[in-house]
Design a protein around this motif. Structure first.
Motif, short mmCIF file in Angstrom:
data_model
loop_
_atom_site.label_atom_id
_atom_site.label_comp_id
_atom_site.label_asym_id
_atom_site.label_seq_id
_atom_site.Cartn_x
_atom_site.Cartn_y
_atom_site.Cartn_z
N VAL A 193 3.65 -2.31 -8.50
CA VAL A 193 3.07 -3.13 -7.43
C VAL A 193 3.21 -4.61 -7.78
O VAL A 193 3.52 -5.44 -6.92
CB VAL A 193 1.58 -2.75 -7.19
CG1 VAL A 193 0.92 -3.75 -6.24
CG2 VAL A 193 1.48 -1.34 -6.63
N ALA A 210 -4.05 1.75 -9.59
CA ALA A 210 -2.72 1.91 -8.98
C ALA A 210 -2.22 0.59 -8.44
O ALA A 210 -1.04 0.26 -8.56
CB ALA A 210 -2.79 2.96 -7.87
N TYR A 211 -3.13 -0.19 -7.85
CA TYR A 211 -2.75 -1.51 -7.32
C TYR A 211 -2.31 -2.42 -8.46
O TYR A 211 -1.39 -3.23 -8.31
CB TYR A 211 -3.93 -2.13 -6.56
CG TYR A 211 -3.53 -3.27 -5.65
CD1 TYR A 211 -3.10 -4.50 -6.15
CD2 TYR A 211 -3.56 -3.13 -4.27
CE1 TYR A 211 -2.73 -5.54 -5.32
CE2 TYR A 211 -3.19 -4.17 -3.42
CZ TYR A 211 -2.76 -5.37 -3.96
OH TYR A 211 -2.38 -6.39 -3.13
N VAL A 258 -7.75 3.70 -7.39
CA VAL A 258 -7.01 2.90 -6.40
C VAL A 258 -6.73 1.51 -6.97
O VAL A 258 -5.61 0.99 -6.86
CB VAL A 258 -7.80 2.80 -5.07
CG1 VAL A 258 -7.10 1.82 -4.11
CG2 VAL A 258 -7.92 4.18 -4.41
N THR A 309 -6.20 -8.96 -6.23
CA THR A 309 -4.90 -8.56 -5.66
C THR A 309 -3.88 -9.68 -5.89
O THR A 309 -3.07 -9.60 -6.78
CB THR A 309 -5.03 -8.22 -4.17
OG1 THR A 309 -5.57 -9.35 -3.44
CG2 THR A 309 -5.93 -7.01 -3.96
N SER A 329 -0.70 -1.68 -11.03
CA SER A 329 0.43 -1.11 -11.75
C SER A 329 1.58 -2.11 -11.82
O SER A 329 1.66 -3.07 -11.04
CB SER A 329 0.91 0.17 -11.05
OG SER A 329 1.44 -0.15 -9.77
N TRP A 332 0.81 -1.22 0.00
CA TRP A 332 0.00 0.00 0.00
C TRP A 332 0.84 1.27 0.00
O TRP A 332 0.40 2.32 -0.49
CB TRP A 332 -1.00 -0.04 1.15
CG TRP A 332 -2.07 -1.04 0.87
CD1 TRP A 332 -2.17 -2.31 1.33
CD2 TRP A 332 -3.16 -0.87 -0.05
NE1 TRP A 332 -3.26 -2.95 0.79
CE2 TRP A 332 -3.89 -2.08 -0.07
CE3 TRP A 332 -3.59 0.19 -0.84
CZ2 TRP A 332 -5.02 -2.26 -0.85
CZ3 TRP A 332 -4.72 0.02 -1.63
CH2 TRP A 332 -5.43 -1.19 -1.63
N VAL A 363 1.30 1.65 -3.60
CA VAL A 363 0.05 2.13 -4.20
C VAL A 363 -0.06 3.65 -4.02
O VAL A 363 -0.44 4.37 -4.95
CB VAL A 363 -1.18 1.42 -3.56
CG1 VAL A 363 -2.48 2.10 -4.01
CG2 VAL A 363 -1.21 -0.05 -3.96
N GLU A 392 1.96 5.47 -6.49
CA GLU A 392 1.32 5.46 -7.81
C GLU A 392 0.16 6.47 -7.88
O GLU A 392 -0.16 6.99 -8.94
CB GLU A 392 0.79 4.06 -8.13
CG GLU A 392 1.83 2.96 -8.14
CD GLU A 392 2.92 3.19 -9.16
OE1 GLU A 392 2.58 3.46 -10.32
OE2 GLU A 392 4.11 3.10 -8.78
#
Length: 289
Positions: free
Chosen positions: A272, A266-267, A263, A122, A269, A60, A63, A66
């Motif tokens: 990550v 970004a996760y 969000v 995830t 990306s 995180w 994240v 990002e």
């Protein structure tokens, strides 16, 4: 006529003033730090994300890096109980949570009538078979004892792992959440026993084999990929693995929230992805591209 100042008292006064000065500096530092934090997030949209424990904190942090250019900030809230976290998300106290897989979410929605929805994958945590006594599941003998987790969701998943390994068969009607009573075939009459998943690796000398979560495996200085006697490849495209993919979850009414979508983006990306792959070394495997 004034009294002469005692040199000892003078030293005490000087020391006291010095202590007061230091305290003023320390207090001023913390006030400045607090104001600085507020200033940093004042122009950003703050999204509260709930997680279990501190394991995912590095993810995180990345994240947030990002999201910086998007003026969005994730405020991480650490919980110790998953059921409480889902309850807080359903009530709107938490915007997004990140701790569960599809199987657990579906179970929670069915049992508690929550209005929650997955908005992004995830990672997946492999659930493999381990042993201190044998090298392959083919070496299991009739009546051998097998340890599996004693919580319903992971117990069901462990039984499906044993089924995938060709050791048992479960009632198809129970889907991905069978219980011990749903075993319809057990040719080797294996004695399958539910125990604390965190203790399974340490208890292996007392069992022929055990099935447990990869984080507990790593905590006992083993490698989830290399030290298993039977492993299911964590391929996210394999339908078998779909229920066990961990997810980002929010209220159903907020599933199309534009900020939350940022969000998720970004996760997902590359930064990550690489962090999960490099840092977690097989305990967590990215479930996105």
């Amino acid at each position: 006529m004034s009294k002469p100042v005692n040199s000892k008292n003078k030293k005490v006064r000087i020391l006291s003033l010095a202590v007061v000065a230091v305290l003023v500096i320390i207090v001023g530092f913390f006030i400045a730090s607090g104001n600085s934090k507020k200033e940093n997030t004042a122009d950003k949209k703050v999204v509260t994300v709930g997680v279990l424990g501190s394991t995912d904190v590095p993810i995180w942090k990345q994240v947030n890096k990002e999201l910086a250019s998007k003026h969005i900030y994730v405020d991480l809230k650490v919980f110790s109980d998953g059921e409480a976290l889902n309850q807080s998300t359903n009530s709107g106290q938490i915007d997004i949570n990140s701790f569960q897989h599809y199987a657990f979410l579906n179970q929670e929605i069915t049992q508690k009538k929550y209005n929650l929805k997955a908005i992004g994958n995830t990672y997946i945590q492999p659930l493999n078979i381990y042993s201190k006594k044998i090298k392959s599941v083919k070496d299991l003998k009739e009546g051998d004892k097998i340890a599996i987790p004693n919580n319903p969701t992971n117990a069901g998943r462990a039984l499906k792992v044993l089924e995938k390994a060709g050791l048992i068969k479960t009632n198809p009607a129970k889907g991905y959440s069978p219980t011990l009573t749903d075993i319809i075939s057990n040719p080797k009459k294996l004695d399958i026993i539910e125990v604390d998943p965190a203790a399974i690796i340490k208890l292996l000398p007392d069992f022929a084999a055990g099935v447990t979560n990869s984080n507990y495996v790593q905590a006992n200085h083993l490698n989830p990929a290399k030290d298993a006697i039977y492993a299911i490849a964590p391929d996210v495209n394999d339908s078998y693995n779909q229920p066990w993919i961990n997810i980002l979850v929010t209220k159903s009414s907020e599933a199309d929230n534009a900020t939350y979508k940022e969000v998720v983006k970004a996760y997902h990306s590359k930064a990550v992805y690489n962090l999960i792959k490099d840092k977690y070394k097989g305990v967590d495997v990215p479930a996105f591209k």
